[in-house]
Design an enzyme around this catalytic site. Structure first.
Site, PDB file in Angstrom:
ATOM      1  NE  ARG A   1      -4.254  -1.377   0.083  1.00  0.00           N
ATOM      2  CZ  ARG A   1      -4.360  -2.333  -0.837  1.00  0.00           C
ATOM      3  NH1 ARG A   1      -3.423  -2.502  -1.739  1.00  0.00           N
ATOM      4  NH2 ARG A   1      -5.421  -3.130  -0.878  1.00  0.00           N
TER       5      ARG A   1
ATOM      6  CG  HIS B   1      -3.510   0.123  -6.740  1.00  0.00           C
ATOM      7  ND1 HIS B   1      -3.799   0.709  -5.530  1.00  0.00           N
ATOM      8  CD2 HIS B   1      -3.622  -1.216  -6.526  1.00  0.00           C
ATOM      9  CE1 HIS B   1      -4.063  -0.238  -4.634  1.00  0.00           C
ATOM     10  NE2 HIS B   1      -3.964  -1.412  -5.220  1.00  0.00           N
TER      11      HIS B   1
HETATM   12  N1  LIG Z   1      -1.044  -3.492  -5.517  1.00  0.00           N
HETATM   13  C1  LIG Z   1      -2.021  -4.360  -5.687  1.00  0.00           C
HETATM   14  O1  LIG Z   1      -2.661  -4.410  -6.741  1.00  0.00           O
HETATM   15  C2  LIG Z   1      -2.322  -5.346  -4.580  1.00  0.00           C
HETATM   16  C3  LIG Z   1      -3.088  -6.481  -4.887  1.00  0.00           C
HETATM   17  C4  LIG Z   1      -3.339  -7.400  -3.871  1.00  0.00           C
HETATM   18  C5  LIG Z   1      -2.831  -7.179  -2.586  1.00  0.00           C
HETATM   19  N2  LIG Z   1      -2.112  -6.059  -2.330  1.00  0.00           N
HETATM   20  C6  LIG Z   1      -1.570  -5.801  -0.978  1.00  0.00           C
HETATM   21  O2  LIG Z   1      -0.842  -6.952  -0.546  1.00  0.00           O
HETATM   22  C7  LIG Z   1      -1.119  -7.154   0.841  1.00  0.00           C
HETATM   23  C8  LIG Z   1      -0.796  -8.560   1.232  1.00  0.00           C
HETATM   24  O3  LIG Z   1      -1.759  -9.460   0.708  1.00  0.00           O
HETATM   25  P1  LIG Z   1      -1.889 -10.952   1.239  1.00  0.00           P
HETATM   26  O4  LIG Z   1      -3.131 -11.508   0.684  1.00  0.00           O
HETATM   27  O5  LIG Z   1      -0.614 -11.705   1.015  1.00  0.00           O
HETATM   28  O6  LIG Z   1      -2.031 -10.704   2.824  1.00  0.00           O
HETATM   29  P2  LIG Z   1      -2.026 -11.764   4.001  1.00  0.00           P
HETATM   30  O7  LIG Z   1      -2.338 -13.126   3.481  1.00  0.00           O
HETATM   31  O8  LIG Z   1      -2.896 -11.199   5.070  1.00  0.00           O
HETATM   32  O9  LIG Z   1      -0.504 -11.791   4.512  1.00  0.00           O
HETATM   33  C9  LIG Z   1       0.057 -10.727   5.193  1.00  0.00           C
HETATM   34  C10 LIG Z   1       1.488 -11.098   5.588  1.00  0.00           C
HETATM   35  O10 LIG Z   1       2.089  -9.951   6.208  1.00  0.00           O
HETATM   36  C11 LIG Z   1       2.638 -10.346   7.462  1.00  0.00           C
HETATM   37  N3  LIG Z   1       2.574  -9.225   8.425  1.00  0.00           N
HETATM   38  C12 LIG Z   1       1.495  -8.508   8.797  1.00  0.00           C
HETATM   39  N4  LIG Z   1       1.817  -7.576   9.713  1.00  0.00           N
HETATM   40  C13 LIG Z   1       3.152  -7.721   9.932  1.00  0.00           C
HETATM   41  C14 LIG Z   1       4.090  -7.080  10.775  1.00  0.00           C
HETATM   42  N5  LIG Z   1       3.713  -6.082  11.620  1.00  0.00           N
HETATM   43  N6  LIG Z   1       5.371  -7.484  10.750  1.00  0.00           N
HETATM   44  C15 LIG Z   1       5.763  -8.503   9.934  1.00  0.00           C
HETATM   45  N7  LIG Z   1       4.917  -9.161   9.101  1.00  0.00           N
HETATM   46  C16 LIG Z   1       3.637  -8.777   9.099  1.00  0.00           C
HETATM   47  C17 LIG Z   1       1.798 -11.505   7.919  1.00  0.00           C
HETATM   48  O11 LIG Z   1       2.498 -12.258   8.885  1.00  0.00           O
HETATM   49  P3  LIG Z   1       1.856 -13.608   9.521  1.00  0.00           P
HETATM   50  O12 LIG Z   1       1.876 -14.620   8.385  1.00  0.00           O
HETATM   51  O13 LIG Z   1       2.760 -13.961  10.593  1.00  0.00           O
HETATM   52  O14 LIG Z   1       0.455 -13.243   9.940  1.00  0.00           O
HETATM   53  C18 LIG Z   1       1.561 -12.231   6.591  1.00  0.00           C
HETATM   54  O15 LIG Z   1       2.637 -13.083   6.306  1.00  0.00           O
HETATM   55  C19 LIG Z   1      -2.603  -6.767   0.960  1.00  0.00           C
HETATM   56  O16 LIG Z   1      -2.944  -6.449   2.287  1.00  0.00           O
HETATM   57  C20 LIG Z   1      -2.697  -5.568   0.031  1.00  0.00           C
HETATM   58  O17 LIG Z   1      -2.425  -4.408   0.756  1.00  0.00           O
HETATM   59  C21 LIG Z   1      -1.844  -5.143  -3.304  1.00  0.00           C
END
Ligand SMILES: NC(=O)c1ccc[n+]([C@@H]2O[C@H](COP(=O)([O-])OP(=O)(O)OC[C@H]3O[C@@H](n4cnc5c(N)ncnc54)[C@H](OP(=O)(O)O)[C@@H]3O)[C@@H](O)[C@H]2O)c1
Length: 309
Positions: free
Chosen positions: A224, A272
Site C-alpha cells: 500500500r 495500482h
Molecule cells: N497493488 C495491488 O494491486 C495489490 C493487490 C493485492 C494485494 N495487495 C496488498 O498486498 C497485501 C498482502 O496481501 P496478502 O493476501 O498476502 O495478505 P495476508 O495473506 O494477510 O498476509 C500478510 C502477511 O504480512 C505479514 N505481516 C502482517 N503484519 C506484519 C508485521 N507487523 N510485521 C511482519 N509481518 C507482518 C503476515 O504475517 P503472519 O503470516 O505472521 O500473519 C503475513 O505473512 C494486501 O494487504 C494488500 O495491501 C496489493
C-alpha cells in the site's frame, strides 16, 4: 435482504451480472442507487466514500473486493460488530507473481534505461545484473507473499522472507517480527513489500529501514502507498543507498500530476494494477459468504480484527 456494491468510479454492472449468474435469487444493489437501505445485509466495497458504512441498520458483514482491507478497517463509520472479510483468489496470486517477475527482470536487464535511451536514439550498453547479484527480501509471507517468495526461490534467486509469525518455507531464509527485521534487511538488496497496511506497518518503508538494507538496494512496493514515506525514498536515492524503486501503490491515488516521483528516472510507476479482482472469479466467494451469513455460518477469508488483516 440484499447485497450492496460500493465502489466509486468503477463499472459495477459486470459484478452484478456475475453475482446474478451464480445465484439469480440474490437481490443486488449498486451504490449510489440504494432503494432500501434497511434491506442491505452484506456490503462488498472498494474505496467506499467515508461516512457511508453506518447507513445500513441491518448490515451484518463487509467484504473487500480485493485482498486488502485497510480501506474498511480505517473507516470510522464501520459498525464495530460487523464481520469483515476479503477475497483470496488464484488469479490474484498469479497476477502478482507475473508483475513481480516482470519488475525484477526489467531491473536485471535495464529495460527502462533502454526505453529512455531509445527515445533519444542513444546506444549505450549497461552491465546486466545477474541472479547472483540479487538478494530478494519479501516483507509479508501471506497468501501473496508466500507464493511469490517460493517462485523466486524455485527460479534460483536468493530469497529472504519476513513475517509476523515464524514460517518455514523450503529454500528460503525466513525472519520473524521486529527482532528479525535487521537481519532480514542486511541480507536484502531487492526489497519487495507485500505487507497489509496496519498501524504497525504504516510508514515502515522509511529512511531508517532504507539505511539498513544491503546497499545499493531497489524497492518494489506492491503493498500500500502508506507503507512508504515518499520523501525518505527520494532522500535515500539521492544518497545512493537506493538505486530506485518500482511503485504500484501511492499515498494519494491517482498519483498527482505535480508529484516528484513522475520526474525521477530511477522510479518506475504503475497505476495500482499489479493484481486486480475479476468479477467472474470473485463472485462465487461473495455468494458463498452471503449464503453463509444468512445461515449464521462462519465467513470464509474472515479478517482478524485484532491483527488488522
Ligand atoms: N497493488 C495491488 O494491486 C495489490 C493487490 C493485492 C494485494 N495487495 C496488498 O498486498 C497485501 C498482502 O496481501 P496478502 O493476501 O498476502 O495478505 P495476508 O495473506 O494477510 O498476509 C500478510 C502477511 O504480512 C505479514 N505481516 C502482517 N503484519 C506484519 C508485521 N507487523 N510485521 C511482519 N509481518 C507482518 C503476515 O504475517 P503472519 O503470516 O505472521 O500473519 C503475513 O505473512 C494486501 O494487504 C494488500 O495491501 C496489493
Amino acid at each position: 435482504m440484499s447485497l450492496l456494491f460500493i465502489a466509486p468510479n468503477r463499472d459495477m454492472q459486470p459484478w452484478k451480472q456475475a453475482i446474478i449468474g451464480e445465484a439469480p435469487n440474490i437481490d443486488v444493489e449498486i451504490w449510489p442507487n440504494i432503494e432500501q437501505p434497511d434491506r442491505v445485509q452484506f456490503v462488498a466495497c472498494w474505496n467506499q466514500p467515508s461516512h457511508m458504512l453506518d447507513h445500513f441498520p441491518n448490515l451484518k458483514a463487509i467484504s473487500s473486493l480485493g485482498a486488502g482491507v485497510d480501506h474498511i478497517l480505517a473507516d470510522e463509520s464501520r459498525p464495530k460488530d460487523v464481520s469483515v472479510c476479503r477475497v483470496v483468489a488464484p488469479s490474484l496470486e498469479s497476477q502478482m507473481k507475473n508483475y513481480l517477475l516482470n519488475a525484477v527482470l526489467n531491473l536485471q536487464h535495464n529495460t527502462y534505461r533502454y526505453i529512455r535511451q531509445q527515445m533519444q536514439a542513444q546506444w549505450t550498453i549497461h552491465p546486466r545484473k545477474e541472479k547472483a547479484d540479487l538478494s530478494i527480501g519479501v516483507m509479508g509471507l501471506g497468501k501473496l507473499g508466500g507464493p511469490v517468495t517460493q517462485m523466486f526461490a524455485n527460479m534460483g534467486y536468493t530469497v529472504n522472507g519476513w513475517s509476523k509469525s515464524a514460517k518455514q518455507l523450503p529454500g528460503i531464509k525466513t525472519h520473524t517480527g521486529p527482532e528479525g527485521l535487521q537481519g532480514f534487511l542486511a541480507n536484502t538488496n531487492l526489497l519487495i513489500c507485500l505487507l497489509p497496511l496496519t498501524p504497525q506497518t504504516h510508514g515502515i518503508l522509511d529512511l531508517k529501514l532504507f539505511k539498513q538494507l544491503h546497499h545499493p538496494a531497489h524497492l518494489i512496493n506492491v503493498g500500500r502507498g502508506a507503507h512508504l514515506v515518499e520523501e525518505d525514498l527520494i532522500y535515500a536515492i539521492d544518497r545512493g543507498w537506493m538505486t530506485g524503486a518500482t511503485l504500484d501503490v501511492f499515498t494519494e491515488e491517482p498519483l498527482p500530476e505535480y508529484h516528484p516521483f513522475w520526474n525521477r528516472k530511477s522510479i518506475m510507476i504503475t497505476p495500482h494494477i499489479s493484481s486486480t479482482s475479476k468479477p467472474k472469479e470473485i463472485a462465487p466467494q461473495l455468494v458463498e459468504n452471503y449464503k453463509r451469513l444468512l445461515s449464521g455460518m462462519k465467513l470464509q477469508n474472515a479478517v482478524d480484527l485484532q491483527k488488522g488483516y
